[in-house]
Design a protein around this motif. Sequence first.
Motif, PDB file in Angstrom:
ATOM      1  N   UNK A  65     -16.847 -37.496  25.581  1.00  0.00           N
ATOM      2  CA  UNK A  65     -15.853 -36.755  24.810  1.00  0.00           C
ATOM      3  C   UNK A  65     -15.982 -35.289  25.191  1.00  0.00           C
ATOM      4  N   UNK A  66     -14.897 -34.696  25.660  1.00  0.00           N
ATOM      5  CA  UNK A  66     -14.934 -33.306  26.104  1.00  0.00           C
ATOM      6  C   UNK A  66     -14.410 -32.348  25.043  1.00  0.00           C
ATOM      7  N   UNK A  67     -13.660 -32.861  24.054  1.00  0.00           N
ATOM      8  CA  UNK A  67     -13.140 -31.980  23.013  1.00  0.00           C
ATOM      9  C   UNK A  67     -12.714 -32.781  21.792  1.00  0.00           C
ATOM     10  N   UNK A  68     -12.942 -32.226  20.622  1.00  0.00           N
ATOM     11  CA  UNK A  68     -12.433 -32.736  19.354  1.00  0.00           C
ATOM     12  C   UNK A  68     -11.437 -31.724  18.796  1.00  0.00           C
ATOM     13  N   UNK A  69     -10.378 -32.189  18.188  1.00  0.00           N
ATOM     14  CA  UNK A  69      -9.473 -31.265  17.507  1.00  0.00           C
ATOM     15  C   UNK A  69     -10.257 -30.463  16.469  1.00  0.00           C
ATOM     16  N   UNK A  70     -10.023 -29.144  16.447  1.00  0.00           N
ATOM     17  CA  UNK A  70     -10.732 -28.270  15.524  1.00  0.00           C
ATOM     18  C   UNK A  70     -12.035 -27.724  16.062  1.00  0.00           C
ATOM     19  N   UNK A  71     -12.493 -28.231  17.190  1.00  0.00           N
ATOM     20  CA  UNK A  71     -13.752 -27.775  17.771  1.00  0.00           C
ATOM     21  C   UNK A  71     -13.568 -26.420  18.451  1.00  0.00           C
ATOM     22  N   UNK A  72     -14.514 -25.510  18.232  1.00  0.00           N
ATOM     23  CA  UNK A  72     -14.476 -24.204  18.895  1.00  0.00           C
ATOM     24  C   UNK A  72     -15.100 -24.327  20.273  1.00  0.00           C
ATOM     25  N   UNK A  73     -14.296 -24.069  21.277  1.00  0.00           N
ATOM     26  CA  UNK A  73     -14.744 -24.150  22.668  1.00  0.00           C
ATOM     27  C   UNK A  73     -14.470 -22.814  23.346  1.00  0.00           C
ATOM     28  N   UNK A  74     -15.526 -22.062  23.577  1.00  0.00           N
ATOM     29  CA  UNK A  74     -15.406 -20.775  24.271  1.00  0.00           C
ATOM     30  C   UNK A  74     -14.408 -19.848  23.571  1.00  0.00           C
ATOM     31  N   UNK A  75     -14.386 -19.923  22.242  1.00  0.00           N
ATOM     32  CA  UNK A  75     -13.500 -19.060  21.474  1.00  0.00           C
ATOM     33  C   UNK A  75     -12.116 -19.625  21.226  1.00  0.00           C
ATOM     34  N   UNK A  76     -11.801 -20.771  21.813  1.00  0.00           N
ATOM     35  CA  UNK A  76     -10.511 -21.427  21.572  1.00  0.00           C
ATOM     36  C   UNK A  76     -10.738 -22.657  20.707  1.00  0.00           C
TER      37      UNK A  76
END
Length: 390
Positions: A65-76
């Motif tokens: 899993x590379x991303x979850x909705x609502x997850x903060x990734x590098x400020x996004x």
Amino acid sequence: MKTSDLNRRKLLKFGIMSLGAFVGNILLPSPVKAAALSLSLVARGELLPPDHNGVRLPAGFTSRIVAHSGQNLFGYTWHAAPDGGATFTSPEGGWVYVSNSELENQAGGVGALRFNARGELVDAYSILSQTNLNCAGGQTPWQTWLSCEETDNGQVWECDPFGHKPAQVRSSLGLFKHEAVAVDTRDKRLYLTEDQSNGCFYRYIARSFDIAGNPNLDDGILEVAEVIEGSNGAVRWHALADPSATTMPTRRQVPARTAFDGGEGIWYHQGIVYFTTKGDDRVWAYDVQQQRLSIFYDAGLYHSPVLTGVDNITGNTAGELLVAEDGGNMQIVVLSGGNVLPLLQVVGHERSEIAGPALSPDGSCLYFSSQRGKTGKSEDGVTFEITGPF
């Protein structure tokens, strides 16, 4: 009347014949057929039990899993309701995966994940915001992303996947319930689907081109397809008098146009435009040179179809089609050489849909999202990466 009889009558109305239950690679040039035989994804074997991420895969494949909705990734903050997507080669090596956000009330847009040459996630950012119901779209040969708004007055936004240039509306592509776009890489014409039960199949022809030979998306003619009755699938194109739909919806402007039951994903490969219609669970194939349409896959011709809920579509270099299911069994299914077999299945996400399938530029990874995750809520979307012997 049996469903199969109804389907056959619909085919005969326009003289469109399905070549058996599935025409396989019969439309593809022979070199592509040969490539498909040597690289076929359907030869990867049966799906194993779910892995730790709830994904069933053939032996040799793994998920993360590379991303979850609502997850903060590098400020996004990774967006809710991830939908259509595509990948782009980064100038410095690696690639970018872009993903639409199918939210309304000006909460939609497009997010991007950047991976380095080792496949490590190194950045995330927005390339479009404050738009509505960005459903699918399409990748261009000049390395931009066309994000489609699925609303009655939906627009197409051309986005820079690397985030350097602001997104621009391409009004010449019309105002309607846009679903997806594919570009004919040879003739530089665009083909578009419309997500309506009486939606249309559209073509855009540019009047002018830039110095690189790329079409001007602000200067062209938008046309709608008519499948001529009794012609065995011959298509006639009609220019729309009002693509901006100020007088009436585009799908009603030409009385002779042919209606398609819920246009979804679209993909171009070697002279063929493939697109899906969810209302009748079909995959269509339009030959751009012969200007002829045929049915590539029809779930109604199977007693127990493997593929239902047809939605987003992509393909590999071998000419195989990967079709994502909205509902169905939450699978990505491969259509290749007469075979219809699942490549993967997401378990425990029954209230969601598979969206945004896209292979990395080097073909080593497959990205896609479960739009609403396990809960069925848009804020619980999950974006996956699959690696293995693609």
